[in-house]
Design an enzyme around this catalytic site. Structure first.
Site, PDB file in Angstrom:
ATOM      1  N   LYS A  46       6.396  -1.742   2.116  1.00 27.57           N
ATOM      2  CA  LYS A  46       5.181  -1.178   2.712  1.00 27.57           C
ATOM      3  C   LYS A  46       4.044  -2.185   2.544  1.00 27.57           C
ATOM      4  O   LYS A  46       3.149  -2.038   1.702  1.00 27.57           O
ATOM      5  CB  LYS A  46       4.851   0.185   2.089  1.00 27.57           C
ATOM      6  N   LEU A  48      11.018   1.726   7.190  1.00 29.22           N
ATOM      7  CA  LEU A  48      10.439   2.185   5.935  1.00 29.22           C
ATOM      8  C   LEU A  48      11.181   3.433   5.458  1.00 29.22           C
ATOM      9  O   LEU A  48      11.374   4.370   6.243  1.00 29.22           O
ATOM     10  CB  LEU A  48       8.954   2.511   6.142  1.00 29.22           C
ATOM     11  N   TYR A  90       0.830  -1.207   0.000  1.00 27.44           N
ATOM     12  CA  TYR A  90       0.000   0.000   0.000  1.00 27.44           C
ATOM     13  C   TYR A  90       0.858   1.247   0.000  1.00 27.44           C
ATOM     14  O   TYR A  90       2.075   1.187   0.212  1.00 27.44           O
ATOM     15  CB  TYR A  90      -0.952   0.004   1.202  1.00 27.44           C
ATOM     16  N   GLU A  98      12.132   3.359  14.124  1.00 29.20           N
ATOM     17  CA  GLU A  98      11.096   4.233  13.562  1.00 29.20           C
ATOM     18  C   GLU A  98       9.857   4.096  14.439  1.00 29.20           C
ATOM     19  O   GLU A  98       9.825   3.319  15.383  1.00 29.20           O
ATOM     20  CB  GLU A  98      10.770   3.862  12.110  1.00 29.20           C
TER      21      GLU A  98
HETATM   22  N1  PDD Z   1       2.713   5.252   7.298  1.00 29.13           N
HETATM   23  N2  PDD Z   1       7.370   4.196   8.996  1.00 29.13           N
HETATM   24  C1  PDD Z   1       6.225   3.501   9.016  1.00 29.13           C
HETATM   25  C2  PDD Z   1       6.219   2.160   9.670  1.00 29.13           C
HETATM   26  C3  PDD Z   1       5.059   4.020   8.401  1.00 29.13           C
HETATM   27  O1  PDD Z   1       3.937   3.308   8.392  1.00 29.13           O
HETATM   28  C4  PDD Z   1       5.105   5.306   7.820  1.00 29.13           C
HETATM   29  C5  PDD Z   1       3.910   5.929   7.152  1.00 29.13           C
HETATM   30  C6  PDD Z   1       6.329   6.014   7.843  1.00 29.13           C
HETATM   31  C7  PDD Z   1       6.461   7.371   7.199  1.00 29.13           C
HETATM   32  O2  PDD Z   1       6.500   7.260   5.792  1.00 29.13           O
HETATM   33  P1  PDD Z   1       5.967   8.433   4.864  1.00 29.13           P
HETATM   34  O3  PDD Z   1       6.712   9.645   5.234  1.00 29.13           O
HETATM   35  O4  PDD Z   1       6.292   7.971   3.496  1.00 29.13           O
HETATM   36  O5  PDD Z   1       4.497   8.581   5.113  1.00 29.13           O
HETATM   37  C8  PDD Z   1       7.430   5.421   8.424  1.00 29.13           C
HETATM   38  C9  PDD Z   1       1.493   5.713   6.672  1.00 29.13           C
HETATM   39  C10 PDD Z   1       1.214   7.141   6.871  1.00 29.13           C
HETATM   40  C11 PDD Z   1       0.366   4.808   7.098  1.00 29.13           C
HETATM   41  O6  PDD Z   1       0.635   3.628   7.301  1.00 29.13           O
HETATM   42  O7  PDD Z   1      -0.770   5.250   7.219  1.00 29.13           O
END
Ligand code: PDD
Length: 283
Positions: free
Chosen positions: A147, A203, A33, A179
């Protein structure tokens, strides 16, 4: 203004969207996703999100049904149908529908879902005061750079954070912070920004990349290196980055104040720079 879904090439109101109970996403979490923001009608860093979607799908051997320009058209149309100028776009691609068997049954037609929902502006009080976060043991698998929609450990961590009055849980593995459950983490020590390096255990966040670029442009020194739990607690500043939270200052970790217990100067600088950047909404 309706919330919109796009399911296997058809647009519809989100409330009418359906997928099969035999979808491998539903049965095995076998899918990938992306979540991205739309600011004033323009998707933020769409190319980066689509690039990461391609990497995630490739890593799992799921063929993506559309090239980038088709994704861009689908997203633009979904956003336009929704009428929401500020929105969050969720993209999910699963391996497809088949009778339940762990072994994927030959080539399958992937299931594609895109949804668009309104995005409420974040609570300004939280950003002014800084957030509470807690640390949790990282019980996730060793391919967190993908992801994947399999997010059970993240769900449990987030729930634990909520129960403890915190907004985010930070994963600790082998004495290092990696993270958050839905965010990347950065610390500031002696005006130097430090964040854990990309690799299989976290991620590669789009917001992380944007913020590191903004920091460098602003003359802040940036180091991508492991951050121990002790360094986290002793940091002058801690903040989180992510699509939904943007740049969120952390005031306390496990109830203990970070620095003065309020957003520090580097964090405030990067919050301001990020606000400017999202106004431009570059791809
Ligand atoms: N998640 N690390 C994890 C485990 C995440 O799920 C996310 C973002 C990030 C930040 O990534 P980005 O800057 O690309 O949004 C880091 C999204 C927002 C979600 O699962 O809803």
């Amino acid at each position: 203004m309706p919330e919109i879904a796009f399911v296997n090439d058809v647009f519809m109101p989100l409330s009418e969207a359906r997928v099969s109970v035999e979808d491998r996403g539903f049965q095995f979490g076998d899918g990938v996703y992306e979540l991205l923001r739309v600011y004033a009608g323009v998707p933020f860093h769409l190319t980066d999100h689509l690039g990461r979607l391609e990497q995630s799908a490739r890593a799992l051997g799921i063929p993506l049904p559309y090239p980038r320009d088709r994704w861009a058209v689908v997203i633009a149309e979904a956003v336009s149908r929704s009428g929401f100028p500020d929105a969050k776009v969720y993209i999910q691609v699963t391996r497809g529908v088949a009778p339940r068997d762990h072994v994927p049954a030959g080539p399958m037609v992937p299931t594609v879902v895109v949804t668009v929902r309104a995005m409420a502006p974040p609570d300004p009080g939280l950003y002014a005061a800084g957030a509470d976060v807690v640390t949790v043991a990282d019980i996730r698998w060793a391919r967190c750079n993908i992801k994947s929609i399999g997010l059970l450990a993240n769900v449990l961590a987030k729930q634990q954070a909520r129960e403890m009055g915190a907004v985010e849980a930070l994963f600790i593995r082998d004495g290092c912070v990696l993270e958050g459950a839905t965010s990347n983490v950065m610390i500031v020590k002696n005006r130097c920004l430090v964040t854990p390096p990309e690799g299989p255990l976290l991620l590669p966040g789009v917001t992380r990349k944007v913020v590191l670029g903004l920091a460098q442009k602003a003359g802040v020194s940036v180091q991508e290196q492991p951050v121990t739990e002790a360094e986290l607690h002793a940091a002058d500043e801690v903040f989180l980055t992510g699509t939904t939270i943007e740049v969120l200052p952390v005031a306390r970790v496990n109830g203990r104040s970070i620095g003065a217990g309020s957003p520090g100067p580097v964090t405030r600088l990067l919050m301001a720079r990020f606000r400017e950047a999202r106004g431009d909404a570059p791809s």
